[in-house]
Scaffold this motif. Structure first.
Motif, PDB file in Angstrom:
ATOM      1  N   ASP A   1       3.744 -31.467  15.759  1.00  0.00           N
ATOM      2  CA  ASP A   1       5.127 -30.983  15.784  1.00  0.00           C
ATOM      3  C   ASP A   1       5.493 -30.297  14.474  1.00  0.00           C
ATOM      4  O   ASP A   1       6.370 -29.427  14.448  1.00  0.00           O
ATOM      5  CB  ASP A   1       6.105 -32.132  16.064  1.00  0.00           C
ATOM      6  N   ALA A   2       4.840 -30.660  13.382  1.00  0.00           N
ATOM      7  CA  ALA A   2       5.111 -30.045  12.080  1.00  0.00           C
ATOM      8  C   ALA A   2       4.612 -28.597  12.019  1.00  0.00           C
ATOM      9  O   ALA A   2       4.906 -27.886  11.060  1.00  0.00           O
ATOM     10  CB  ALA A   2       4.485 -30.867  10.961  1.00  0.00           C
TER      11      ALA A   2
ATOM     12  N   VAL B   1      10.238 -27.963  12.352  1.00  0.00           N
ATOM     13  CA  VAL B   1      10.428 -28.002  10.898  1.00  0.00           C
ATOM     14  C   VAL B   1      11.716 -27.280  10.498  1.00  0.00           C
ATOM     15  O   VAL B   1      12.392 -27.683   9.560  1.00  0.00           O
ATOM     16  CB  VAL B   1       9.214 -27.365  10.185  1.00  0.00           C
ATOM     17  N   ASN B   2      12.075 -26.251  11.221  1.00  0.00           N
ATOM     18  CA  ASN B   2      13.232 -25.418  10.856  1.00  0.00           C
ATOM     19  C   ASN B   2      14.573 -25.970  11.326  1.00  0.00           C
ATOM     20  O   ASN B   2      15.616 -25.511  10.860  1.00  0.00           O
ATOM     21  CB  ASN B   2      13.039 -24.002  11.410  1.00  0.00           C
ATOM     22  N   TRP B   3      14.578 -26.927  12.240  1.00  0.00           N
ATOM     23  CA  TRP B   3      15.849 -27.418  12.769  1.00  0.00           C
ATOM     24  C   TRP B   3      16.792 -27.902  11.685  1.00  0.00           C
ATOM     25  O   TRP B   3      17.978 -27.607  11.702  1.00  0.00           O
ATOM     26  CB  TRP B   3      15.627 -28.553  13.768  1.00  0.00           C
ATOM     27  N   LEU B   4      16.272 -28.686  10.735  1.00  0.00           N
ATOM     28  CA  LEU B   4      17.138 -29.256   9.703  1.00  0.00           C
ATOM     29  C   LEU B   4      17.521 -28.240   8.631  1.00  0.00           C
ATOM     30  O   LEU B   4      18.361 -28.512   7.779  1.00  0.00           O
ATOM     31  CB  LEU B   4      16.490 -30.484   9.076  1.00  0.00           C
ATOM     32  N   ASN B   5      16.944 -27.046   8.707  1.00  0.00           N
ATOM     33  CA  ASN B   5      17.332 -25.945   7.824  1.00  0.00           C
ATOM     34  C   ASN B   5      18.317 -25.008   8.509  1.00  0.00           C
ATOM     35  O   ASN B   5      18.823 -24.077   7.885  1.00  0.00           O
ATOM     36  CB  ASN B   5      16.093 -25.142   7.393  1.00  0.00           C
ATOM     37  N   ASP B   6      18.582 -25.244   9.779  1.00  0.00           N
ATOM     38  CA  ASP B   6      19.450 -24.376  10.572  1.00  0.00           C
ATOM     39  C   ASP B   6      20.900 -24.836  10.457  1.00  0.00           C
ATOM     40  O   ASP B   6      21.257 -25.922  10.916  1.00  0.00           O
ATOM     41  CB  ASP B   6      18.988 -24.395  12.032  1.00  0.00           C
TER      42      ASP B   6
ATOM     43  N   LYS C   1       7.571 -32.530   4.279  1.00  0.00           N
ATOM     44  CA  LYS C   1       8.581 -33.565   4.523  1.00  0.00           C
ATOM     45  C   LYS C   1       8.562 -33.987   5.987  1.00  0.00           C
ATOM     46  O   LYS C   1       8.743 -35.163   6.306  1.00  0.00           O
ATOM     47  CB  LYS C   1       9.982 -33.065   4.152  1.00  0.00           C
ATOM     48  N   THR C   2       8.356 -33.036   6.874  1.00  0.00           N
ATOM     49  CA  THR C   2       8.306 -33.339   8.305  1.00  0.00           C
ATOM     50  C   THR C   2       7.107 -34.212   8.634  1.00  0.00           C
ATOM     51  O   THR C   2       7.226 -35.182   9.380  1.00  0.00           O
ATOM     52  CB  THR C   2       8.283 -32.034   9.131  1.00  0.00           C
TER      53      THR C   2
ATOM     54  N   TYR D   1       7.861 -37.688   7.416  1.00  0.00           N
ATOM     55  CA  TYR D   1       8.838 -38.327   8.310  1.00  0.00           C
ATOM     56  C   TYR D   1       8.158 -38.814   9.592  1.00  0.00           C
ATOM     57  O   TYR D   1       8.351 -39.954  10.016  1.00  0.00           O
ATOM     58  CB  TYR D   1       9.971 -37.349   8.631  1.00  0.00           C
ATOM     59  N   ILE D   2       7.371 -37.958  10.211  1.00  0.00           N
ATOM     60  CA  ILE D   2       6.693 -38.317  11.464  1.00  0.00           C
ATOM     61  C   ILE D   2       5.789 -39.529  11.245  1.00  0.00           C
ATOM     62  O   ILE D   2       5.790 -40.464  12.047  1.00  0.00           O
ATOM     63  CB  ILE D   2       5.899 -37.119  12.033  1.00  0.00           C
ATOM     64  N   SER D   3       5.046 -39.533  10.154  1.00  0.00           N
ATOM     65  CA  SER D   3       4.148 -40.660   9.862  1.00  0.00           C
ATOM     66  C   SER D   3       4.930 -41.946   9.660  1.00  0.00           C
ATOM     67  O   SER D   3       4.561 -43.001  10.186  1.00  0.00           O
ATOM     68  CB  SER D   3       3.316 -40.353   8.616  1.00  0.00           C
ATOM     69  N   ARG D   4       6.033 -41.861   8.916  1.00  0.00           N
ATOM     70  CA  ARG D   4       6.846 -43.058   8.646  1.00  0.00           C
ATOM     71  C   ARG D   4       7.502 -43.571   9.919  1.00  0.00           C
ATOM     72  O   ARG D   4       7.493 -44.761  10.206  1.00  0.00           O
ATOM     73  CB  ARG D   4       7.900 -42.730   7.585  1.00  0.00           C
ATOM     74  N   ILE D   5       8.052 -42.680  10.694  1.00  0.00           N
ATOM     75  CA  ILE D   5       8.809 -43.070  11.894  1.00  0.00           C
ATOM     76  C   ILE D   5       7.890 -43.692  12.938  1.00  0.00           C
ATOM     77  O   ILE D   5       8.279 -44.628  13.634  1.00  0.00           O
ATOM     78  CB  ILE D   5       9.600 -41.857  12.438  1.00  0.00           C
TER      79      ILE D   5
END
Length: 177
Positions: free
Chosen positions: A20-21, A26-31, A49-50, A53-57
């Motif tokens: 998904d990265a 990746v761009n959603w949170l920059n939009d 960062k994505t 995040y994916i690994s942590r979640i």
């Protein structure tokens, strides 16, 4: 990349994956438009960062974040989550983001929300699901009500967004089983 976890007529939910990265995710949170009413878009999101995040979640026991995918084209269009899961008090916070704007307003958010809330009540045995949203986010308020949530209160000037302090409206639903 299907790996369907939950599904309905038009969408399926699956775990986020490292692939998904490599997508528009990746761009959603920059939009600015996607993040107009949420606490994101304050710091730049990156592929690194994505991935983190994916690994942590995916290793978390108190957070279930799932990719919302359109069955018609298998596009990852948003994320839905049950987070801050409290197994002692049997409650959790609901959140959703529809990152692919051309899929908004078509009922996908409602379908995904129903799936994850039913999972939270029936599989995770949670008693209460709650969410908070900007007082300006009318579409999220309508979604919460459509999901059967009741307005529970307001946090005054609780978020700073676009140069001003904005109230957060709180919603919740109790498992009636």
């Amino acid at each position: 990349m299907n790996n369907i976890f939950l599904e309905s007529n038009n969408i399926y939910l699956r775990a986020l994956c490292l692939e998904d990265a490599e997508t528009n995710y990746v761009n959603w949170l920059n939009d600015k438009e996607v993040c107009k009413f949420n606490a994101h878009h304050r710091f730049v999101n990156t592929k690194e960062k994505t991935i983190e995040y994916i690994s942590r979640i995916n290793s978390s026991k108190d957070c279930l974040v799932l990719a919302i995918c359109c069955k018609e084209d298998n596009i990852h269009i948003g994320n839905v989550s049950i987070q801050s899961i409290n197994y002692i008090d049997s409650n959790a916070e609901f959140a959703i983001v529809m990152g692919e704007t051309n899929y908004q307003g078509k009922g996908f958010a409602y379908e995904a929300s129903k799936l994850i809330i039913n999972h939270a009540f029936n599989s995770l045995n949670l008693h209460r699901i709650y969410c908070g949203t900007s007082s300006e986010n009318i579409s999220m308020q309508k979604l919460a009500i459509k999901l059967g949530m009741k307005e529970e209160g307001t946090l005054k000037q609780a978020i700073f967004k676009n140069g001003q302090y904005i109230d957060i409206k709180l919603y919740g639903i109790i498992n009636q089983k």
